[in-house]
Each structure stands twice: as C-alpha cells, then as structure tokens.
Design an enzyme around this catalytic site. Structure first.
Site, PDB file in Angstrom:
ATOM      1  CG  HIS A 329      -2.105  -0.767   1.122  1.00 17.31           C
ATOM      2  ND1 HIS A 329      -2.850  -0.476   0.324  1.00 17.31           N
ATOM      3  CD2 HIS A 329      -2.545  -1.900   1.604  1.00 17.31           C
ATOM      4  CE1 HIS A 329      -4.036  -1.567   0.188  1.00 17.31           C
ATOM      5  NE2 HIS A 329      -3.894  -2.216   1.164  1.00 17.31           N
ATOM      6  CB  CYS A 398      -2.142   2.689  -5.733  1.00 21.03           C
ATOM      7  SG  CYS A 398      -2.984   0.866  -5.336  1.00 21.03           S
ATOM      8  NE  ARG A 407      -2.343  -1.451  -9.120  1.00 22.12           N
ATOM      9  CZ  ARG A 407      -3.370  -0.904  -9.098  1.00 22.12           C
ATOM     10  NH1 ARG A 407      -3.574   0.449  -9.266  1.00 22.12           N
ATOM     11  NH2 ARG A 407      -4.152  -1.995  -8.973  1.00 22.12           N
TER      12      ARG A 407
END
Length: 430
Positions: A329, A398, A407
């Site tokens: 993340h 991300c 991405r």
C-alpha cells in the site's frame, strides 16, 4: 356789617380761608399735628361730612393720643371698582397649637387669587393615539400622582389649564401594549377565554410548516453524513495505520523468533504466511514479506505481498534467475511503499530471509502505468532497461496518492548475497 378783624398774628385758625389763620407762631404745626394721617386726611377745616377736626394745642402741653378717625373713602367700593367682584376665599381651619417642647415648624397656608378664566367651561379636546389609551386612566394614574381618596384631602392646586400645563411639563407615561388573547388582565383577573376557532388558529400558528420540517430534516441528515464522513476519514488515514503497524510489528517478531529457534524451511509458504523482511534504509522501512497479495490477509495488515499465484507467479530471492516482484500500500494500512518514488538509482534495497541477506540497487522507475500492464513483473520487464535475464526486484504500488487509478513501478538488480552467518551487510550496519 363787616366783622372786625383780629390783630396781626391773631387770625382765626378755625377758618381755613382766612390768610391770617396760620400766621401765628406754631399755628400751622398745631393744625398738621391734629391730622391722623397727614397724607390721606383732608386739609384742616374741610367741609365734607368726614372732615376731621384738627387738634388744638393745649397751652398745658401736647394732648393725649386719640383713636384714629374713620377714613373718608370706602375701601370695599374701591376694591370692587378696580378688581371686580371677589368671592371670599375659604380659610383653612386653624390647626391646634403644638406643645412648646416639640420642634415643629408651623404650617403656612398660601392663598392664591383664582383666575376667573380658569373656571370657564372648555370644549373637550380631541384625543390622540396615546390619549385614547390614557383616557381610561385616572388623572393621578396618568401623570404619576397618587389618587385622591375621601380619607386624604385633595392637595391645593390651580385651575384645569394649570394642571394640564404641569402634566405636559412632566411628560407622558408610555402606555403598555394591550394584552393578547388568553392573557391575564392588569388587575390580575383572568382574561376572556379563547373560542374554539381562536384556539385552532393559535395551535396552527405555533405548529411548524412542512417546509420548515423538511429543511430541518435535510439539515440534520447533512450533519449526520458529515460526521460519518469525518469518522471514516479519521479511520482510514489514522486508525488503519495504527492497527497495521501493530500487526506488522508482531509478524516481524514472529518471523525472527522462528529463525532464532532454527525451525526448518517449508517447501512452500501458505498464503498470508510471513517468510522474509524487507529493509529500505533511505525510507526507514522495515516490513515483513508474506506470501500472496491478498488485501485482507496481507496488504491491509501492513505487510508487503509476494506475487506467488498463477498467472502472476514470480521468482524467490534465492532463485538463480528471475524477478522477485512485491506489492504494498502507498496510503493507509501501514503505507510501506508510500515514498518509493523518492528512491534514486543506486539506493540499496535489502531482503532478509532465514538463510541470507539479498542486497539490490535501485536502477529505474516507471512513474505511471495501467493496472492491467502485467509485463512490469515479468522475468525481463520491457520498460525496466534490462536486456537479459537476471536476478531482479520489482516494487509496485498505487498512484496518485489516495487513489488506485494507476500503478507506480520501481526496479532494481541484485548486487550482493550475504549468508546470515557473516552478519548484516554494511548498508544495514551503518
């Protein structure tokens, strides 16, 4: 027959027309002294009915004082001719005398002449808006004067015109607004009860309209949604990081404890099982690596996931050739890869396993690509700059921040493999 004349200096003093009557020594002074009031009494020897005989000086000395003779004019007629007819002013009854030992000032009554013009009847004046409310009041209540009762005598005042002038000089008292329906009167008595129609109108007026109720409900709904959104943002941006850091820290200690106990290495790791630790010294990142990229079992728990499932299966660090691809993340849930865009070529990336330390150097970055571009984790990524198979590492996350639209890709190549028996590499010791 002509009466004989008196000798010189001996004229008759009883004849006022005789020039020799006052020639004798002291004759004139004696005549003047005989007058009760020399300025108002008639001259000596006046022939009027009220003439006052002058006093004769006695040869034995001045005469004894006598009572003043009555005046020759009528005082009552004089006052009536000049001032008109005057009614007798009633005198206040005499107050009883006070004892001598009490220090009380005597009461003084001031009597005033009454102007007949004040007693003349007057036409009633038209009432203004304020006078209509004040007309029902007594004169004393209107101007702040206590009412006069039969027990207390009325104060001495002038005529009606003077009372009105005095009242205007003191100003008017503002009248109170009339009481509403159903309110108590000024005397404390309950007012007239409202009718059924008036009660319905009052209840309808007190009830909120549908528009007010709807607007109030919409406002409360917006406030509730705003509070919920604020709580959700607080949970996402703060609480998820707190929980993910706690879980990742426990998993790191679990992995290190297993290595210290000498537990054997399994042939394959279960999804969600931690097997390695990644170190990025420049970003101060120390995070466990788990098998798979599941959000619930790996990523949302603050760990970095290894692409190990077909068709996106990638190599392991100990493999002699291949691409070790990882995902993590960038925001929330521990956000281990939030700042990987700050890495520069040559920055070290260390993967610690049960057997060795694998050191990679960052070589290139792809700032944005589609999530469907799976070629970035291939054995030889086409946009990485690598031209032949080797031992590579790929970090994916991300972008932009707080979204998952694209991405961000970072590549590196292995530059050192160090067994755990030789200790940590220099990049981790410093």
């Amino acid at each position: 027959m002509t009466p004989p004349r008196h000798a010189a200096g001996a004229g008759r003093q009883d004849d006022p027309h005789d020039p020799q009557a006052y020639e004798g020594a002291g004759a004139f002074e004696a005549a003047v002294d005989g007058l009760a009031d020399p300025l108002n009494d008639p001259l000596p020897g006046h022939h009027g009915p009220t003439a006052v005989p002058h006093r004769q000086q006695s040869p034995h000395g001045p005469q004894s004082p006598q009572q003043a003779p009555p005046e020759w004019y009528d005082p009552e007629g004089y006052e009536r001719d000049w001032y008109g007819h005057q009614e007798p002013v009633p005198q206040a009854p005499a107050e009883p005398a006070l004892p001598a030992d009490e220090n009380v000032e005597p009461r003084t009554e001031v009597l005033r002449r009454i102007d007949p013009a004040d007693e003349a009847p007057r036409e009633p004046e038209p009432l203004s808006g304020d006078d209509e409310h004040e007309s029902a009041e007594e004169p004393g209540e209107r101007y702040g004067v206590p009412p006069v009762s039969a027990a207390s005598p009325a104060p001495a005042t002038g005529g009606r015109a003077e009372r009105r002038r005095a009242a205007k000089g003191r100003g008017r008292r503002r009248s109170a607004p009339p009481p509403g329906p159903g309110a108590a009167g000024t005397d404390g008595a309950p007012a007239k009860p409202m009718t059924r129609m008036e009660a319905r109108r009052a209840a309808k007026a007190a009830k909120d309209s549908p528009a007010v109720v709807i607007s109030r409900g919409v406002g409360e709904l917006f406030i509730t949604l705003g509070v919920l959104m604020l709580l959700f943002v607080t949970y996402q941006l703060w609480w998820t990081n707190v929980r993910a850091d706690q879980i990742a820290g426990k998993e790191t200690h679990k992995i290190q404890d297993g290595w210290a106990k000498g537990a054997g290495k399994p042939e394959a790791f279960e999804p969600g099982q931690g097997f390695a630790i990644i170190h990025i010294p420049k970003l101060d990142v120390v995070t466990p690596i788990a098998e798979g990229t599941s959000k619930d079992k790996v990523l949302d728990r603050g760990m970095v996931g290894h692409y190990s499932e077909e068709p996106l299966r990638t190599a392991m660090p100990e493999d002699k050739q291949g691409n070790f691809a990882l995902a993590g993340h960038r925001n929330t849930h521990g956000e281990p890869f939030r700042y990987i865009n700050r890495l520069s070529p040559g920055d070290p990336i260390v993967v610690e396993t049960q057997d060795a330390y694998y050191t990679y150097e960052m070589t290139s970055v792809l700032s944005q690509t589609s999530p469907s571009n799976v070629s970035v984790i291939g054995p030889v990524p086409p946009q990485s700059g690598f031209t032949k198979p080797g031992r590579y590492i790929t970090l994916t996350t991300c972008t932009p921040e707080f979204t998952s639209t694209y991405r961000l890709i970072v590549w590196g190549k292995m530059v050192d493999e160090r067994p755990r028996s030789k200790g940590k590499p220099d990049v981790l010791v410093g």
